[in-house]
Design an enzyme around this catalytic site. Structure first.
Site, PDB file in Angstrom:
ATOM      1  N   GLY A   1      -2.669 -10.320   9.561  1.00 28.19           N
ATOM      2  CA  GLY A   1      -2.773 -11.760   9.760  1.00 28.19           C
ATOM      3  C   GLY A   1      -3.735 -12.208  10.829  1.00 28.19           C
ATOM      4  O   GLY A   1      -3.999 -13.401  10.961  1.00 28.19           O
ATOM      5  N   ALA A   2      -4.317 -11.272  11.619  1.00 33.02           N
ATOM      6  CA  ALA A   2      -5.177 -11.670  12.733  1.00 33.02           C
ATOM      7  C   ALA A   2      -6.510 -12.246  12.280  1.00 33.02           C
ATOM      8  O   ALA A   2      -7.202 -12.888  13.071  1.00 33.02           O
ATOM      9  CB  ALA A   2      -5.425 -10.475  13.660  1.00 33.02           C
TER      10      ALA A   2
ATOM     11  N   ARG B   1       0.815  -1.215   0.000  1.00 32.61           N
ATOM     12  CA  ARG B   1       0.000   0.000   0.000  1.00 32.61           C
ATOM     13  C   ARG B   1       0.851   1.268   0.000  1.00 32.61           C
ATOM     14  O   ARG B   1       0.318   2.358  -0.187  1.00 32.61           O
ATOM     15  CB  ARG B   1      -0.922   0.015   1.220  1.00 32.61           C
ATOM     16  CG  ARG B   1      -1.992  -1.068   1.192  1.00 32.61           C
ATOM     17  CD  ARG B   1      -2.901  -0.942   2.417  1.00 32.61           C
ATOM     18  NE  ARG B   1      -4.039  -1.812   2.316  1.00 32.61           N
ATOM     19  CZ  ARG B   1      -4.155  -3.004   2.911  1.00 32.61           C
ATOM     20  NH1 ARG B   1      -3.160  -3.450   3.661  1.00 32.61           N
ATOM     21  NH2 ARG B   1      -5.238  -3.741   2.777  1.00 32.61           N
TER      22      ARG B   1
ATOM     23  N   THR C   1      -3.427  -6.562  15.361  1.00 35.33           N
ATOM     24  CA  THR C   1      -2.347  -6.223  14.436  1.00 35.33           C
ATOM     25  C   THR C   1      -2.404  -4.747  14.032  1.00 35.33           C
ATOM     26  O   THR C   1      -3.477  -4.159  13.920  1.00 35.33           O
ATOM     27  CB  THR C   1      -2.411  -7.096  13.166  1.00 35.33           C
ATOM     28  OG1 THR C   1      -3.700  -6.948  12.554  1.00 35.33           O
ATOM     29  CG2 THR C   1      -2.183  -8.546  13.512  1.00 35.33           C
TER      30      THR C   1
ATOM     31  N   CYS D   1     -10.438 -19.590  -1.733  1.00 27.33           N
ATOM     32  CA  CYS D   1     -10.323 -18.918  -3.024  1.00 27.33           C
ATOM     33  C   CYS D   1     -11.069 -17.588  -3.111  1.00 27.33           C
ATOM     34  O   CYS D   1     -10.633 -16.670  -3.810  1.00 27.33           O
ATOM     35  CB  CYS D   1     -10.827 -19.834  -4.146  1.00 27.33           C
ATOM     36  SG  CYS D   1     -10.168 -21.513  -4.108  1.00 27.33           S
TER      37      CYS D   1
ATOM     38  N   ASP E   1     -14.963  -7.317  13.780  1.00 29.01           N
ATOM     39  CA  ASP E   1     -13.920  -6.920  12.836  1.00 29.01           C
ATOM     40  C   ASP E   1     -13.867  -5.408  12.658  1.00 29.01           C
ATOM     41  O   ASP E   1     -13.398  -4.912  11.647  1.00 29.01           O
ATOM     42  CB  ASP E   1     -14.082  -7.614  11.475  1.00 29.01           C
ATOM     43  CG  ASP E   1     -12.878  -7.410  10.563  1.00 29.01           C
ATOM     44  OD1 ASP E   1     -11.773  -7.224  11.085  1.00 29.01           O
ATOM     45  OD2 ASP E   1     -13.027  -7.425   9.322  1.00 29.01           O
TER      46      ASP E   1
END
Length: 699
Positions: A199-200, A139, A258, A627, A323
């Protein structure tokens, strides 16, 4: 004689120590220059950091391009880019433009002409292993003392010589085999460089930030954002304090927290401010027995920039369970509020409230919703805590429809603050999600294998009259003093481009439909638009080169929103054919882009396909876990990865195996799933082929 020698030696040592201290206290000339150009009051010839300056305002004091002449803005030059993520925020320093593309491939070009100078490829996909299963590339990057800093997907922090493109040093910031990865930009301050990780959402990890010496790569300090196992002891008093806000055996779940995006440096107080992410897993009932605030999740944490010691925190979502996070950009400003001049931090996190916080002590000044919010009625100014809707925690198997959903009212794409206009410009999203946790219990829940997103909850994005197909977005101008909307411009689709404001009374933003626009800062009137022929979601920048002001932005999809292909299908964004470019504009520019045809997604030929509903149904779950995060829901891609319905690979079992299990396309960013069984491969392939068959039928 001996005594004299000893005295002389001691004096020499003292003198050397004093000289060393004096050297440390007196910045090197180049370091002083870098600090000056990163100051919020700097002149604006350079754009040397993600938000231009330490204060992350995404604002330029340049006004050569302004509301009176922006209609004469034209394309000065363009540069075509290869496949891969292209939404990085560029940098411009001393006439050179730097940007990252793909998986942290850093490139330097002449800022006035686009002439290529060098390219550095860290080969991150090949090094990433299972980390490649999350995230889509860089980013942003950072600059300090003649070096470019980039975080590679596999977890390396790399310093590159800005003149030659050669690596100077590299250090691993995470464990090689965990699921942590880097996608956010590093930040620099006072000869140091700081980086976090993601990654959390997919692993049982404990978040932290790491700060390194910018010249050598030596680790200086590390701050964990959530406490670990108390039996191992606590790293500091902050972790001991935070542990009192957790319950059960939270450390077995990692905890999360994170710092994958937002970090801001307050030079006046020598403080680094970090925006902390969501819990691991999302659901507090699993993570912490449904108890406690779970510090420092969803918090802004202030740290001593020299030592990493805790100073203060403000938590936007105590006991986070949706989240939501505080990982969106944090911008510093001095505002007159209630007749007093206040040093503030402003942020618009996922949860839909706009916060103004005293950055000297973390005390909340004000907070109001800038979009529709159903999870809380308000933020209590006396306590700083939200007044939650009790139903929002989906108790006892109930389902709750939340505005905003976990995509957030504001994503990582930055807002901007104009000190001249006194307004903040927010790329806002309005989309709901329903939550429940039917069938999920704390003692038995286990993470979904394969590095799939699993929050120990059941979010449903397809909410009637409120879900993705009804989602909207807008550019909102917000007054941070009055906490009221100044103006609002609807933007197409649900995804929204990053913002840049300037002293020319202008606000620049791109759109998913390919328009790159300039608006009058005070009214929102569109003054200029350029058809970029590709999505423009990256944050723009402006700078001077050779005495002339330029505006630069990258085009193409990348790093977020990949799963939501159905939402943007109507815009015809194809991974293979979309125009990924660097576009640079100047007053009087006469450049013209080649004519582009709108992409049409057509299914690949598959003469041996035979419908098998049972097999395809079994494949849906495999596809959803492994996916969809890249290739899209219902195999409808959002342009970040190939649309598998038109790919010939699933039509051939051998080729499909070579790619999915064998890793044949790892260098392109396609991860390897070697654990899939023959039966799972059969079902997965059948599901993808069934979606292609459905597309052929529709056509």
């Amino acid at each position: 004689m001996g005594r004299t020698l000893r005295f002389t030696a001691a004096a020499a040592i003292t003198a050397l120590a004093a000289a060393a201290l004096q050297s440390a206290a007196t910045p090197r000339p180049q370091a002083s220059k870098d600090a000056a150009r990163l100051a919020d009051a700097s002149g604006g010839d350079d754009w040397a950091a993600f938000g231009r300056t330490f204060g992350e305002q995404h604002y330029s004091p340049l006004a050569d391009i302004n509301d009176r002449n922006v209609s004469q803005l034209g394309l000065a030059w363009s540069l075509d880019l290869p496949f891969g993520n292209s939404v990085t925020a560029p940098l411009a320093v001393d006439g050179t433009l730097y940007f990252a593309r793909g998986y942290s491939v850093v490139q330097a070009v002449d800022a006035a002409t686009g002439r290529e100078l060098w390219t550095y490829d860290p080969k991150a996909p090949e090094a990433a292993g299972h980390k490649l299963r999350q995230g889509w590339g860089s980013r942003g990057i950072a600059y300090w003392n003649g070096k470019i800093y980039t975080g590679a997907h596999d977890g390396r922090l790399i310093a590159i010589d800005a003149k030659t493109g050669k690596p100077v040093w590299s250090t691993m910031t995470v464990d090689k085999d965990d699921v942590r990865f880097i996608s956010g930009p590093p930040r620099v301050f006072d000869g140091k460089v700081i980086i976090g990780h993601g990654g959390a959402d997919v692993g049982s990890i404990r978040g932290y930030v790491s700060t390194y010496d910018a010249e050598t790569g030596k680790l200086l300090w590390r701050f964990h954002t959530v406490p670990g196992n108390p039996a191992d002891g606590f790293e500091n008093k902050a972790m001991e304090m935070a542990a009192k806000t957790w319950a059960g055996e939270w450390w077995k779940y990692g905890g999360g927290g994170t710092v994958w995006n937002a970090m801001t440096y307050d030079a006046g107080t020598d403080t680094i401010l970090i925006g902390v992410g969501n819990g691991a897993p999302w659901n507090r009932k699993v993570r912490s027995l449904d108890q406690g605030d779970n510090l420092f999740l969803s918090s802004i944490v202030a740290l001593d920039a020299r030592t990493g010691a805790y100073k203060w925190h403000y938590q936007t979502n105590p006991g986070e369970t949706w989240d939501y996070n505080a990982a969106m950009d944090m911008e510093l400003a001095d505002l007159t509020i209630g007749g007093a001049r206040r040093q503030v931090l402003m942020t618009a996190p996922k949860n839909g409230f706009f916060y103004v916080i005293d950055r000297t002590n973390g005390k909340l000044i004000s907070a109001e919703p800038f979009v529709k919010v159903t999870w809380a009625s308000k933020i209590d100014l006396a306590t700083g805590r939200p007044v939650e809707n009790p139903a929002s925690r989906y108790p006892k198997g109930t389902t709750f429809t939340m505005w905003p959903g976990p995509v957030g009212a504001h994503t990582w794409l930055p807002m901007a603050f104009s000190p001249k206009a006194g307004l903040v410009y927010i790329p806002a999203i309005e989309m709901a999600t329903s939550y429940n946790d039917d069938g999920i219990t704390q003692p038995t829940w286990k993470r979904t294998p394969g590095s799939a997103v699993d929050g120990a909850a059941n979010p449903n994005f397809v909410v009637k009259d409120a879900g993705p197909l009804n989602a909207t977005s807008a550019l909102i101008a917000w007054n941070p003093v009055t906490q009221k909307q100044a103006w609002k411009v609807p933007t197409p689709g649900f995804w929204n481009g990053g913002i840049m404001a300037s002293a020319g009374n202008l606000v620049f933003q791109g759109q998913i439909d390919g328009a790159f626009n300039a608006y009058e800062a005070g009214s929102g009137k569109r003054l200029w638009s350029f058809a970029a022929q590709a999505p423009v979601t990256a944050p723009p920048i402006t700078y001077r080169a050779g005495g002339r002001q330029y505006v630069t932005v990258l085009t193409g999809m990348g790093t977020s929103g990949a799963a939501f292909g159905p939402l943007i299908e109507r815009y015809g964004i194809d991974y293979r054919t979309q125009a990924r470019r660097v576009l640079t504009f100047a007053i009087g520019g006469k450049g013209v882009l080649p004519k582009a045809e709108k992409a049409v997604i057509t299914a690949s030929d598959d003469p041996t396909y035979k419908a098998d509903k049972a097999s395809a149904d079994a494949g849906i779950e495999i596809y959803g876990r492994r996916c969809a995060v890249c290739h899209g829901v219902y195999a409808i891609a959002a342009g970040i990865a190939p649309d598998l319905r038109q790919s010939p690979v699933p039509t051939d079992a051998e080729a499909f195996n070579a790619v999915v299990r064998g890793g044949a396309l790892v260098p392109n960013g396609m991860p390897r799933f070697e654990e899939l069984t023959d039966a799972e491969m059969l079902h997965l392939r059948q599901y993808i082929r069934s979606e292609a068959a459905a597309l052929r039928t529709r056509k």
